[in-house]
Design a protein around this motif. Structure first.
Motif, mmCIF file in Angstrom:
data_model
loop_
_atom_site.group_PDB
_atom_site.id
_atom_site.type_symbol
_atom_site.label_atom_id
_atom_site.label_comp_id
_atom_site.label_asym_id
_atom_site.label_seq_id
_atom_site.Cartn_x
_atom_site.Cartn_y
_atom_site.Cartn_z
ATOM 1 N N ILE A 163 -0.842 8.346 -9.022
ATOM 2 C CA ILE A 163 -1.668 7.524 -9.910
ATOM 3 C C ILE A 163 -3.082 7.465 -9.344
ATOM 4 O O ILE A 163 -3.264 7.193 -8.149
ATOM 5 C CB ILE A 163 -1.109 6.075 -10.008
ATOM 6 C CG1 ILE A 163 0.333 6.078 -10.520
ATOM 7 C CG2 ILE A 163 -1.995 5.217 -10.906
ATOM 8 C CD1 ILE A 163 0.993 4.709 -10.471
ATOM 9 N N ASP A 164 -4.049 7.748 -10.164
ATOM 10 C CA ASP A 164 -5.435 7.604 -9.709
ATOM 11 C C ASP A 164 -5.766 6.109 -9.665
ATOM 12 O O ASP A 164 -5.635 5.413 -10.675
ATOM 13 C CB ASP A 164 -6.393 8.314 -10.689
ATOM 14 C CG ASP A 164 -6.244 9.827 -10.586
ATOM 15 O OD1 ASP A 164 -6.482 10.518 -11.595
ATOM 16 O OD2 ASP A 164 -5.817 10.300 -9.508
ATOM 17 N N SER A 165 -6.151 5.608 -8.486
ATOM 18 C CA SER A 165 -6.466 4.188 -8.380
ATOM 19 C C SER A 165 -7.653 3.993 -7.467
ATOM 20 O O SER A 165 -7.777 4.642 -6.422
ATOM 21 C CB SER A 165 -5.270 3.409 -7.815
ATOM 22 O OG SER A 165 -5.657 2.076 -7.524
ATOM 23 N N LEU A 212 6.132 1.417 -7.209
ATOM 24 C CA LEU A 212 4.758 1.757 -6.807
ATOM 25 C C LEU A 212 4.631 1.725 -5.298
ATOM 26 O O LEU A 212 5.116 0.784 -4.647
ATOM 27 C CB LEU A 212 3.777 0.756 -7.420
ATOM 28 C CG LEU A 212 2.350 0.784 -6.846
ATOM 29 C CD1 LEU A 212 1.650 2.098 -7.220
ATOM 30 C CD2 LEU A 212 1.547 -0.420 -7.325
ATOM 31 N N VAL A 213 4.005 2.748 -4.752
ATOM 32 C CA VAL A 213 3.611 2.733 -3.330
ATOM 33 C C VAL A 213 2.115 3.023 -3.283
ATOM 34 O O VAL A 213 1.643 3.954 -3.941
ATOM 35 C CB VAL A 213 4.376 3.793 -2.511
ATOM 36 C CG1 VAL A 213 3.930 3.738 -1.047
ATOM 37 C CG2 VAL A 213 5.890 3.568 -2.607
ATOM 38 N N LEU A 214 1.386 2.200 -2.520
ATOM 39 C CA LEU A 214 -0.061 2.389 -2.449
ATOM 40 C C LEU A 214 -0.548 2.306 -1.014
ATOM 41 O O LEU A 214 -0.166 1.383 -0.282
ATOM 42 C CB LEU A 214 -0.780 1.314 -3.292
ATOM 43 C CG LEU A 214 -2.309 1.441 -3.368
ATOM 44 C CD1 LEU A 214 -2.823 1.124 -4.762
ATOM 45 C CD2 LEU A 214 -3.008 0.558 -2.330
ATOM 46 N N VAL A 215 -1.367 3.267 -0.616
ATOM 47 C CA VAL A 215 -1.985 3.264 0.714
ATOM 48 C C VAL A 215 -3.440 2.850 0.551
ATOM 49 O O VAL A 215 -4.213 3.550 -0.116
ATOM 50 C CB VAL A 215 -1.910 4.665 1.369
ATOM 51 C CG1 VAL A 215 -2.563 4.626 2.752
ATOM 52 C CG2 VAL A 215 -0.466 5.150 1.452
ATOM 53 N N ALA A 216 -3.783 1.714 1.103
ATOM 54 C CA ALA A 216 -5.142 1.179 0.888
ATOM 55 C C ALA A 216 -6.196 2.096 1.495
ATOM 56 O O ALA A 216 -5.954 2.773 2.498
ATOM 57 C CB ALA A 216 -5.238 -0.212 1.500
ATOM 58 N N LYS A 217 -7.353 2.111 0.868
ATOM 59 C CA LYS A 217 -8.494 2.888 1.384
ATOM 60 C C LYS A 217 -8.973 2.317 2.715
ATOM 61 O O LYS A 217 -8.771 1.120 2.998
ATOM 62 C CB LYS A 217 -9.652 2.817 0.374
ATOM 63 C CG LYS A 217 -9.482 3.730 -0.827
ATOM 64 C CD LYS A 217 -10.662 3.623 -1.782
ATOM 65 C CE LYS A 217 -10.568 4.681 -2.897
ATOM 66 N NZ LYS A 217 -11.601 4.460 -3.929
ATOM 67 N N LEU A 220 -7.984 1.582 -5.677
ATOM 68 C CA LEU A 220 -7.511 0.782 -4.530
ATOM 69 C C LEU A 220 -6.975 1.650 -3.404
ATOM 70 O O LEU A 220 -6.716 1.177 -2.305
ATOM 71 C CB LEU A 220 -6.426 -0.190 -4.994
ATOM 72 C CG LEU A 220 -6.865 -1.224 -6.038
ATOM 73 C CD1 LEU A 220 -5.718 -2.128 -6.398
ATOM 74 C CD2 LEU A 220 -8.064 -2.019 -5.515
ATOM 75 N N GLY A 221 -6.732 2.933 -3.714
ATOM 76 C CA GLY A 221 -6.215 3.798 -2.667
ATOM 77 C C GLY A 221 -5.297 4.871 -3.223
ATOM 78 O O GLY A 221 -5.218 5.078 -4.442
ATOM 79 N N GLU A 222 -4.579 5.537 -2.276
ATOM 80 C CA GLU A 222 -3.636 6.587 -2.710
ATOM 81 C C GLU A 222 -2.387 5.903 -3.260
ATOM 82 O O GLU A 222 -1.772 5.077 -2.565
ATOM 83 C CB GLU A 222 -3.255 7.463 -1.510
ATOM 84 C CG GLU A 222 -2.330 8.593 -1.882
ATOM 85 C CD GLU A 222 -1.717 9.273 -0.647
ATOM 86 O OE1 GLU A 222 -1.958 8.781 0.482
ATOM 87 O OE2 GLU A 222 -0.982 10.263 -0.835
ATOM 88 N N ALA A 223 -2.048 6.226 -4.508
ATOM 89 C CA ALA A 223 -0.940 5.510 -5.156
ATOM 90 C C ALA A 223 -0.007 6.495 -5.856
ATOM 91 O O ALA A 223 -0.444 7.546 -6.331
ATOM 92 C CB ALA A 223 -1.485 4.516 -6.179
ATOM 93 N N TRP A 224 1.236 6.126 -5.854
ATOM 94 C CA TRP A 224 2.222 6.935 -6.584
ATOM 95 C C TRP A 224 3.428 6.072 -6.965
ATOM 96 O O TRP A 224 3.617 4.979 -6.423
ATOM 97 C CB TRP A 224 2.657 8.136 -5.747
ATOM 98 C CG TRP A 224 3.398 7.809 -4.486
ATOM 99 C CD1 TRP A 224 4.747 7.687 -4.317
ATOM 100 C CD2 TRP A 224 2.813 7.551 -3.208
ATOM 101 N NE1 TRP A 224 5.048 7.377 -3.018
ATOM 102 C CE2 TRP A 224 3.878 7.290 -2.305
ATOM 103 C CE3 TRP A 224 1.507 7.498 -2.708
ATOM 104 C CZ2 TRP A 224 3.676 6.995 -0.960
ATOM 105 C CZ3 TRP A 224 1.297 7.209 -1.357
ATOM 106 C CH2 TRP A 224 2.373 6.957 -0.503
ATOM 107 N N VAL A 225 4.210 6.560 -7.888
ATOM 108 C CA VAL A 225 5.453 5.891 -8.302
ATOM 109 C C VAL A 225 6.629 6.747 -7.843
ATOM 110 O O VAL A 225 6.684 7.946 -8.117
ATOM 111 C CB VAL A 225 5.508 5.695 -9.834
ATOM 112 C CG1 VAL A 225 6.902 5.235 -10.277
ATOM 113 C CG2 VAL A 225 4.452 4.681 -10.280
#
Ligand SMILES: NC(=O)C1=CN([C@@H]2O[C@H](COP(=O)(O)OP(=O)(O)OC[C@H]3O[C@@H](n4cnc5c(N)ncnc54)[C@H](OP(=O)(O)O)[C@@H]3O)[C@@H](O)[C@H]2O)C=CC1
Ligand SMILES: CCCCCC(=O)O
Length: 457
Positions: A108-110, A451-456, A112-117
């Protein structure tokens, strides 16, 4: 309810199967939950997909035996039973070959950081299924959930216990571990207790509104997700520019498919006024001439209804329609003699104050409606408590597409009968239920889309 094989062609009792006890249910739930907590469910997908590939191979190898079991238990034509065995192998192969792609992480383009489902199994599932496609209804729950890692306990209809038993045998022979699939001959009360059990995370049901409502209510009470695929009162719209010969042939096939005991078969024939008389004349002649008889006979075109109750209930429903002003254009009653045979039936003059206007006839009973234009066809199609599928016949594809988009159902098929395929989503709206089975949509109904997101930074 006793689990019994009663041949609908003869009404002879073939076999009675013992019900499973509460202890059997507990053992099934324990095995399923243990499997869910194991690396088999949560680990790499390929071992699970290999089970589906082998299952498809085993089904192919026993195709004729499986088809005959279905015909003996619920009366579908042997050719239709062979088709059903063919498609369940196709569903198994479809998920064996596509599930890994369907369940792969989606980026997912975000800002907030690198994100994916990610797509993870959620736990033990319950399937409650009907008799009309005794293998297909099981496979369209089993295959996607096995691929996703959800074990399944299943309650099949009480008139198809042999189909239920042989399906489980095939699954085990294909190498599915203990707990992946367990058939349970149980009561409605036991179903309710299973739904309430903390180890169970969802329920998939196909069948009547009554059963669906009971299961969905219990699932709602215990905050479990459910999918429902229930009745339909599908329109078969024939516009003034339709290929009439093809429309008649397709309409007769669809209305009589599985002796009319199919939720997506043509039920309400909506005819443009300029072609209505011609269509009705040819449709009536074709319906009146079909060969009725032993479903094991390759030349038979209409077999029995699934049970004596189904036939008696349909006869009462037709009579109620006539009592409220419908006109009997053809048939209308069970056929005297052995078995649960019902005459091909056509009802006209079904007015909106007739209960039949809103009712599904689960048998070879066609309702005829005449409309003056496309808008009236859409209004009639949508004047229904159901919303499962529908058909539009027109040589003008853009016109048919426009009409299809306005019909409030889960599917519309243009210039053919409504059917199913592994890659196509299946389900409806309104009182036809909710959720989708098959296709990429079906495998995602009972997974945790996480959702998993790695913050910038
Ligand atoms: N959408 C579809 O594919 C189908 C729709 N139908 C619709 O259902 C109508 C009746 O057919 P029928 O076979 O009687 O359908 P049912 O809904 O009665 O049966 C479907 C399944 O639900 C089970 N069931 C029934 N009531 C409950 C309950 N309260 N709690 C838990 N499980 C329950 C049945 O078990 P048991 O057999 O033991 O009663 C069966 O396994 C048809 O006229 C048609 O409208 C029917 C078949 C297929
Ligand atoms: C062709 C398969 C139709 C789906 C079975 C049903 O829901 O009636």
């Amino acid at each position: 309810m006793a689990y019994q094989t009663i041949n609908p062609t003869t009404n002879v009792l073939v076999k009675t199967y013992p019900n499973h006890t509460d202890a059997d249910v507990e053992a099934a739930l324990d095995a399923a939950h243990r499997l869910y907590k194991s690396p088999w469910s949560k680990g790499p997908i390929q071992p699970r997909l290999q089970v589906l590939e082998r299952l498809a191979y085993l089904i192919d190898a026993r195709k004729e035996e499986l088809a005959q079991i279905a015909t003996v238990e619920m009366g579908k034509l042997i050719s239709d039973a062979r088709d059903e065995v063919w498609i369940i192998a196709e569903i198994a192969r479809f998920y064996a070959r596509h599930a890994e792609k369907f369940l792969a992480p989606v980026k997912i383009d975000s800002s907030l950081g690198e994100a994916w489902v990610e797509h993870h199994p959620i736990g033990v599932m319950l399937a409650v299924e009907p008799w009309n496609f005794p293998y297909y209804q099981l496979m369209r729950v089993f295959a996607p959930n096995l691929a996703a890692g959800n074990p399944v306990v299943a309650k099949h209809a009480s008139i198809v216990p042999h189909c239920a038993t042989v399906f489980e045998e095939l699954v085990n022979e294909a190498g599915a571990p203990k707990g992946a699939w367990k058939n349970l001959f149980i009561t409605a009360d036991q179903v309710a207790k299973i739904i309430a059990d903390d180890r169970v995370q969802g329920a998939a049901m196909t069948g009547s509104e009554g059963a669906g409502s009971a299961i969905a209510a219990q699932a709602g009470k215990y905050l479990k997700k459910s999918t429902l695929e229930m009745g339909g009162n599908d329109v078969f719209v024939v516009l003034d520019d339709a290929d009439l010969e093809k429309a008649v042939e397709t309409g007769v096939f669809s209305r009589l498919h599985i002796s009319g005991q199919e939720c997506i078969c043509a039920k309400r024939f909506v005819l443009h006024e300029t072609i209505a008389d011609k269509f009705l004349e040819n449709f009536t002649a074709a319906m009146a001439s079909v060969k009725i008889g032993d479903p094991m006979d390759e030349t038979t075109k209409l077999g029995p209804l699934s049970s004596a109750d189904a036939s008696a209930n349909l006869a009462k429903q037709v009579q109620r329609a006539l009592d409220h002003g419908a006109k009997l254009y053809l048939g209308g009653k069970p056929i005297d003699g052995k078995g649960n045979f019902f005459a091909p039936t056509i009802l006209t003059n079904v007015t909106r104050d007739n209960p039949a206007y809103f009712e599904e006839f689960f048998g070879p009973v066609a309702q005829i409606y005449v409309v003056k234009d496309d808008d009236e066809a859409v209004t009639l199609a949508n004047d229904s408590r159901y919303g499962l599928a529908g058909v539009v016949f027109s040589r003008n594809i853009e016109r048919a597409k426009a009409l299809a988009s306005r019909i409030e159902t889960g599917a519309v098929w243009i210039n053919t009968f409504a059917s199913t395929a592994p890659e196509l989503p299946f389900g409806g709206v309104k009182r036809s239920g909710y959720g989708r089975e098959l296709s990429e949509l079906g495998i995602k109904e009972f997974v945790n889309q996480k959702l998993v997101l790695v913050a910038k930074g």
